[in-house]
Design a protein around this motif. Structure first.
Motif, PDB file in Angstrom:
ATOM      1  N   LYS A 182       0.830  -1.208   0.000  1.00  0.00           N
ATOM      2  CA  LYS A 182       0.000   0.000   0.000  1.00  0.00           C
ATOM      3  C   LYS A 182       0.860   1.251   0.000  1.00  0.00           C
ATOM      4  O   LYS A 182       0.598   2.203  -0.743  1.00  0.00           O
ATOM      5  CB  LYS A 182      -0.904   0.003   1.229  1.00  0.00           C
ATOM      6  N   ALA A 232       2.311   1.798  -3.297  1.00  0.00           N
ATOM      7  CA  ALA A 232       1.348   2.214  -4.324  1.00  0.00           C
ATOM      8  C   ALA A 232       0.951   3.672  -4.218  1.00  0.00           C
ATOM      9  O   ALA A 232       0.531   4.279  -5.208  1.00  0.00           O
ATOM     10  CB  ALA A 232       0.095   1.337  -4.231  1.00  0.00           C
ATOM     11  N   LEU A 276      -2.349   3.996 -11.516  1.00  0.00           N
ATOM     12  CA  LEU A 276      -2.828   2.626 -11.586  1.00  0.00           C
ATOM     13  C   LEU A 276      -3.332   2.308 -12.983  1.00  0.00           C
ATOM     14  O   LEU A 276      -3.973   3.128 -13.627  1.00  0.00           O
ATOM     15  CB  LEU A 276      -3.962   2.418 -10.575  1.00  0.00           C
ATOM     16  N   SER A 336      -6.867  -7.299  -5.326  1.00  0.00           N
ATOM     17  CA  SER A 336      -6.681  -7.196  -3.877  1.00  0.00           C
ATOM     18  C   SER A 336      -5.211  -7.318  -3.513  1.00  0.00           C
ATOM     19  O   SER A 336      -4.705  -6.579  -2.662  1.00  0.00           O
ATOM     20  CB  SER A 336      -7.489  -8.287  -3.170  1.00  0.00           C
ATOM     21  N   GLN A 363      -2.671  -6.647  -5.494  1.00  0.00           N
ATOM     22  CA  GLN A 363      -1.945  -5.489  -6.008  1.00  0.00           C
ATOM     23  C   GLN A 363      -2.107  -4.281  -5.082  1.00  0.00           C
ATOM     24  O   GLN A 363      -1.178  -3.501  -4.898  1.00  0.00           O
ATOM     25  CB  GLN A 363      -2.422  -5.126  -7.413  1.00  0.00           C
ATOM     26  N   PHE A 364      -3.285  -4.168  -4.477  1.00  0.00           N
ATOM     27  CA  PHE A 364      -3.538  -3.071  -3.546  1.00  0.00           C
ATOM     28  C   PHE A 364      -3.045  -3.396  -2.137  1.00  0.00           C
ATOM     29  O   PHE A 364      -3.079  -2.550  -1.265  1.00  0.00           O
ATOM     30  CB  PHE A 364      -5.030  -2.749  -3.495  1.00  0.00           C
ATOM     31  N   PHE A 375      -9.916   2.868  -1.118  1.00  0.00           N
ATOM     32  CA  PHE A 375      -8.825   3.678  -1.657  1.00  0.00           C
ATOM     33  C   PHE A 375      -9.401   4.828  -2.464  1.00  0.00           C
ATOM     34  O   PHE A 375     -10.389   4.670  -3.181  1.00  0.00           O
ATOM     35  CB  PHE A 375      -7.916   2.829  -2.562  1.00  0.00           C
ATOM     36  N   ILE A 426      -3.177   6.868  -6.255  1.00  0.00           N
ATOM     37  CA  ILE A 426      -3.770   6.670  -4.935  1.00  0.00           C
ATOM     38  C   ILE A 426      -3.376   7.838  -4.034  1.00  0.00           C
ATOM     39  O   ILE A 426      -2.209   8.151  -3.880  1.00  0.00           O
ATOM     40  CB  ILE A 426      -3.288   5.352  -4.305  1.00  0.00           C
ATOM     41  N   ALA A 459      -6.178   6.012   1.839  1.00  0.00           N
ATOM     42  CA  ALA A 459      -6.692   4.673   2.092  1.00  0.00           C
ATOM     43  C   ALA A 459      -7.377   4.632   3.447  1.00  0.00           C
ATOM     44  O   ALA A 459      -6.984   5.338   4.377  1.00  0.00           O
ATOM     45  CB  ALA A 459      -5.560   3.652   2.042  1.00  0.00           C
TER      46      ALA A 459
END
Length: 273
Positions: free
Chosen positions: A131, A134, A139, A229, A231-232, A241, A249, A252
């Motif tokens: 997370k 990211a 994305l 899921s 990847q996040f 998110f 992003i 979160a």
């Protein structure tokens, strides 16, 4: 508003046996007479835990420092116990020092154990690292909607996108669904959209009846193999998110939320203006 650049997941309590990698955590050594003579862990922990709680009440920043000190000390003296690492996990969640948080998460993610409780801690740490990695990155993901349509996230640039990971079996997810629907209805005609990504392994078989029963109108996507899921870095549901118009992003939130509170509505009004 509880949306944050990153947040960590809650503590898991229990006991476990592990072998740590790296100098940050003490490796388990053969028992010696001195080791066997150590005071019982619960006796030591009860006293130190009370001191940490008191320190946190007096001053949060200093309390977090004390929490880390005690966690590291106990992990050295009682490497077979779970709570020292739960304490360090709490430090990673509570500290405002992102560098410290990252360091602790990397240390937790490096733990090697066959114990399922430790595996969960390791998974949470690895998920949080994903997370954090990211955040701020664009994305480029594609999904299949419950109605069979293909949804390309990269084509939604220019809009604010709320992505909510959920499942029909998730109690907290069910609780927040009505407020998500209200939020969607309020802002759908502005520069905003919402994607609810289901983790249900049986896909549309269980999702379609749920959507109909709860009268949900926002796009529902399927992630049966948990590709999105993972990847996040999702390790708990619901996980939400926020994606900015550039496709990055920006925040979160983990856990159920009432999206219709005045503070949340004000957040979106400011974000969309």
């Amino acid at each position: 508003m509880k949306l944050l650049p990153y947040l960590l997941f809650g503590l898991v309590f229990g006991s476990f046996l592990f072998v740590a990698q790296g100098p940050a955590f003490a490796k388990k050594e053969k028992k010696t007479d001195a080791a066997e003579a150590k005071p019982p862990f619960q006796e030591v922990f009860k006293k130190l835990d009370a001191e940490v709680r008191l320190a946190l009440k007096k001053d949060r920043a200093e309390g977090v420092k004390e929490l880390e000190r005690v966690g590291r000390m106990l992990s050295k003296d009682y490497p077979e116990e779970f709570m020292p690492y739960a304490m360090l996990s709490a430090v990673a969640r509570m500290t405002s020092d992102q560098e410290k948080s990252l360091k602790i998460l990397n240390q937790l993610a490096a733990l090697d154990s066959q114990d399922p409780k430790i595996a969960r801690i390791v998974g949470q740490a690895k998920g949080q690292l994903k997370k954090m990695e990211a955040l701020g990155k664009p994305l480029d993901m594609k999904f299949t909607a419950v109605d069979g349509r293909e949804v390309d996230l990269s084509k939604m640039k220019g809009k604010v996108v709320l992505i909510d990971f959920w499942a029909t079996w998730c109690g907290p997810c069910k609780i927040e669904m009505p407020s998500l629907e209200s939020l969607y209805q309020k802002f759908k005609n502005k520069n905003f959209t919402m994607l609810a990504i289901s983790n249900d392994m049986f896909g549309e078989t269980v999702v379609k009846p749920f959507v109909k029963a709860h009268k949900l109108s926002f796009p529902i996507l399927l992630d049966q193999r948990l590709k999105a899921s993972n990847q996040f870095g999702v390790v708990s549901l619901p996980s939400t998110f926020m994606i900015d118009p550039k496709g990055k992003i920006i925040g979160a939130l983990y856990g159920a939320e009432d999206w219709t509170t005045p503070s949340n509505i004000l957040y979106f009004e400011n974000l969309l203006n």
